[in-house]
Design a protein around this motif. Sequence first.
Motif, PDB file in Angstrom:
ATOM      1  N   ALA A 163       0.726  -1.059  -0.096  1.00  0.00           N
ATOM      2  CA  ALA A 163      -0.012   0.085   0.165  1.00  0.00           C
ATOM      3  C   ALA A 163       0.730   1.295  -0.014  1.00  0.00           C
ATOM      4  CB  ALA A 163      -0.812   0.113   1.282  1.00  0.00           C
ATOM      5  N   PHE A 164       0.413   2.225  -0.889  1.00  0.00           N
ATOM      6  CA  PHE A 164       1.221   3.545  -0.809  1.00  0.00           C
ATOM      7  C   PHE A 164       0.485   4.799  -1.169  1.00  0.00           C
ATOM      8  CE2 PHE A 164       2.179   1.636  -4.709  1.00  0.00           C
ATOM      9  CZ  PHE A 164       2.073   2.621  -5.800  1.00  0.00           C
ATOM     10  N   SER A 165       0.685   5.858  -0.922  1.00  0.00           N
ATOM     11  CA  SER A 165       0.099   6.971  -1.289  1.00  0.00           C
ATOM     12  C   SER A 165       0.610   7.941  -2.426  1.00  0.00           C
ATOM     13  CB  SER A 165      -0.127   7.780  -0.019  1.00  0.00           C
ATOM     14  OG  SER A 165      -0.928   7.335   0.944  1.00  0.00           O
ATOM     15  N   GLY A 166       0.007   8.691  -3.174  1.00  0.00           N
ATOM     16  CA  GLY A 166       0.493   9.378  -4.113  1.00  0.00           C
ATOM     17  C   GLY A 166       1.099  10.674  -3.826  1.00  0.00           C
ATOM     18  N   HIS A 167       0.535  11.271  -2.506  1.00  0.00           N
ATOM     19  CA  HIS A 167       0.815  12.578  -2.514  1.00  0.00           C
ATOM     20  C   HIS A 167       2.300  12.680  -1.698  1.00  0.00           C
ATOM     21  CE1 HIS A 167       0.478  12.676   2.107  1.00  0.00           C
ATOM     22  NE2 HIS A 167      -0.411  11.514   1.833  1.00  0.00           N
ATOM     23  N   LYS A 168       2.832  11.402  -1.459  1.00  0.00           N
ATOM     24  CA  LYS A 168       4.167  11.557  -0.817  1.00  0.00           C
ATOM     25  C   LYS A 168       5.175  11.261  -1.868  1.00  0.00           C
ATOM     26  CE  LYS A 168       2.842   9.740   3.734  1.00  0.00           C
ATOM     27  NZ  LYS A 168       2.779  11.038   4.665  1.00  0.00           N
ATOM     28  N   MET A 169       4.750  11.226  -3.070  1.00  0.00           N
ATOM     29  CA  MET A 169       5.647  10.957  -4.216  1.00  0.00           C
ATOM     30  C   MET A 169       5.255  11.977  -5.565  1.00  0.00           C
ATOM     31  SD  MET A 169       4.008   7.263  -5.545  1.00  0.00           S
ATOM     32  CE  MET A 169       4.856   7.299  -7.207  1.00  0.00           C
ATOM     33  N   CYS A 170       4.970  13.199  -5.027  1.00  0.00           N
ATOM     34  CA  CYS A 170       4.916  14.261  -6.194  1.00  0.00           C
ATOM     35  C   CYS A 170       3.559  14.315  -6.635  1.00  0.00           C
ATOM     36  CB  CYS A 170       5.961  14.326  -7.241  1.00  0.00           C
ATOM     37  SG  CYS A 170       7.689  14.358  -6.416  1.00  0.00           S
ATOM     38  N   ALA A 171       2.664  13.429  -6.493  1.00  0.00           N
ATOM     39  CA  ALA A 171       1.400  13.378  -6.980  1.00  0.00           C
ATOM     40  C   ALA A 171       0.071  13.968  -5.903  1.00  0.00           C
ATOM     41  CB  ALA A 171       0.886  11.930  -6.978  1.00  0.00           C
ATOM     42  N   PRO A 172      -0.968  14.195  -6.392  1.00  0.00           N
ATOM     43  CA  PRO A 172      -1.904  15.072  -5.680  1.00  0.00           C
ATOM     44  C   PRO A 172      -2.311  14.214  -4.389  1.00  0.00           C
ATOM     45  CG  PRO A 172      -2.638  15.139  -8.000  1.00  0.00           C
ATOM     46  CD  PRO A 172      -1.435  13.849  -7.699  1.00  0.00           C
ATOM     47  N   THR A 173      -3.031  15.097  -3.460  1.00  0.00           N
ATOM     48  CA  THR A 173      -3.433  14.361  -2.109  1.00  0.00           C
ATOM     49  C   THR A 173      -4.799  13.548  -2.757  1.00  0.00           C
ATOM     50  OG1 THR A 173      -4.767  16.341  -1.702  1.00  0.00           O
ATOM     51  CG2 THR A 173      -2.586  15.787  -0.601  1.00  0.00           C
ATOM     52  N   GLY A 174      -5.189  12.604  -1.797  1.00  0.00           N
ATOM     53  CA  GLY A 174      -6.580  11.868  -2.216  1.00  0.00           C
ATOM     54  C   GLY A 174      -6.516  10.439  -3.274  1.00  0.00           C
ATOM     55  N   ILE A 175      -5.141  10.415  -3.623  1.00  0.00           N
ATOM     56  CA  ILE A 175      -4.836   9.381  -4.537  1.00  0.00           C
ATOM     57  C   ILE A 175      -3.819   8.131  -3.996  1.00  0.00           C
ATOM     58  CG2 ILE A 175      -3.335  10.137  -5.747  1.00  0.00           C
ATOM     59  CD1 ILE A 175      -5.766   7.855  -7.137  1.00  0.00           C
ATOM     60  N   GLY A 176      -4.201   6.971  -3.905  1.00  0.00           N
ATOM     61  CA  GLY A 176      -3.369   5.903  -3.245  1.00  0.00           C
ATOM     62  C   GLY A 176      -3.591   4.643  -4.210  1.00  0.00           C
ATOM     63  N   VAL A 177      -2.744   3.786  -3.622  1.00  0.00           N
ATOM     64  CA  VAL A 177      -2.694   2.298  -4.227  1.00  0.00           C
ATOM     65  C   VAL A 177      -2.794   1.459  -3.528  1.00  0.00           C
ATOM     66  CG1 VAL A 177      -1.254   0.773  -5.988  1.00  0.00           C
ATOM     67  CG2 VAL A 177      -1.635   3.332  -6.514  1.00  0.00           C
ATOM     68  N   LEU A 178      -3.446   0.207  -3.636  1.00  0.00           N
ATOM     69  CA  LEU A 178      -3.273  -1.195  -3.037  1.00  0.00           C
ATOM     70  C   LEU A 178      -2.700  -2.050  -4.029  1.00  0.00           C
ATOM     71  CD1 LEU A 178      -3.628  -3.077  -0.813  1.00  0.00           C
ATOM     72  CD2 LEU A 178      -5.838  -3.377  -1.352  1.00  0.00           C
ATOM     73  N   TYR A 179      -1.580  -2.637  -4.039  1.00  0.00           N
ATOM     74  CA  TYR A 179      -1.225  -3.635  -4.794  1.00  0.00           C
ATOM     75  C   TYR A 179      -1.630  -4.986  -4.171  1.00  0.00           C
ATOM     76  CZ  TYR A 179       1.625  -7.644  -6.110  1.00  0.00           C
ATOM     77  OH  TYR A 179       2.138  -8.788  -6.706  1.00  0.00           O
ATOM     78  N   GLY A 180      -2.205  -5.853  -4.649  1.00  0.00           N
ATOM     79  CA  GLY A 180      -2.510  -7.361  -4.091  1.00  0.00           C
ATOM     80  C   GLY A 180      -2.133  -8.467  -5.203  1.00  0.00           C
ATOM     81  N   LYS A 181      -1.811  -9.598  -4.940  1.00  0.00           N
ATOM     82  CA  LYS A 181      -1.589 -10.615  -5.881  1.00  0.00           C
ATOM     83  C   LYS A 181      -2.883 -10.955  -6.212  1.00  0.00           C
ATOM     84  CE  LYS A 181       2.523 -12.672  -3.885  1.00  0.00           C
ATOM     85  NZ  LYS A 181       3.150 -13.678  -3.136  1.00  0.00           N
TER      86      LYS A 181
END
Length: 406
Positions: A219-237
């Motif tokens: 799991a990670f967040s976009g806003h900590k990697m130069c992207a806007p707030t309010g968007i994140g990612v869940l990777y799952g197998k």
Amino acid sequence: MDVKSIRSAFPILDQEVNGHPLVYLDSAATSQKPIEVIEAVNNYYHLNNSNVHRGVHTIGTRATDLYEGAREKVKQFIGAKNVEEIIFTRGTTTAINLVAQSYGKSHLSQGDEIVISKMEHHSNIIPWQQIAKVTGATLKYIPLETDGTIHLDNVRKTITPKTKIVAVTHVSNVLGTINPIKEITKIAHENDAVILVDGAQGVPHMKVDVVDLDCDFYAFSGHKMCAPTGIGVLYGKKQLLEQMEPVEFGGEMIDFVDLYDSTWKELPWKFEGGTPIIAGAVGLGAAIDFLTEVGLDNVTEHETMLVNYAMEQLTEIDKLTIYGPKHRAGLVTFNLADVHPHDTATVLDAEGIAVRAGHHCAQPLMKWLDVTATARASFYLYNTVDDVDNLVAGLNKAKEFFGDVF
């Protein structure tokens, strides 16, 4: 890495705060946004604003292509096998809660174990506390070494055949500890447990390959990697996500709705109910393009140089305590004598230097450190040696201001 050129892409850095050039040292909380990301979001609203997946008109098709194109970029960025394994969320917190509420609730029962660590962010503690209460599972903590690292012997002692879920951070947002995720994952799998990794402080700063790590969820967040707030990612197998039920219901995530029952869309859309975070995804795609062009290896190397320099300079300051291991990610957490970190941060702010102060959403870790709060300076690709020198000068000014405690 041409840091001067990189800095010019971040318009917010070109300003004064309290009469001083801004020195932004709070990227662990949220990173600044390059003009490429700002323009990508602006262009979406200016030219392509439409809902996705639902319309056959031209603008709707453009929006859908941008949204799903961002998903493909995420897949490539973290080395996932399948685009269906990329779920867009509001951020790391939502992603972890999704796994806890869906996978956790259906796979845990009385006597089972959930294993986490004391360095976790609240977002990777509270969801598991709540699921443990609901299911009767036991919550266990991997002990920390005195320098704030995790020893694999303690991992082996804590994870048992009763363990069903392991949830650990890739990088501590307080200590800067970089955990041996690949090795912890192997131990979890040897005990037939699945592992979720909180990658909020990992993905922005280093190359992450989820297949190489073999983690089950990341799991990670976009806003900590130069992207806007309010968007994140869940990777799952894929095989795990296919077993899981949605936790949010409504439009977009359904296949067929009858009066008394419904069926769900296939992955990844069954987990993305309602109108998704389209502009955020567009911005995340642009941020991935930006970071890919810079190169994550270059980002890691630059931050390592900065944090090593910062450690050298800060250890010269009398009565300044630094927390965490010698080998760390690009942040330094500290306290200045008996000065409350809020007061330290206030003096630094008067010099135009932005640092974080407080418990950093890690109160159990604060208790383990035997402090109520700390100050934190965190670095990113746009920071410079001059920023570190300004931090040191600001802390020396704080020493003068609070001279009675020295």
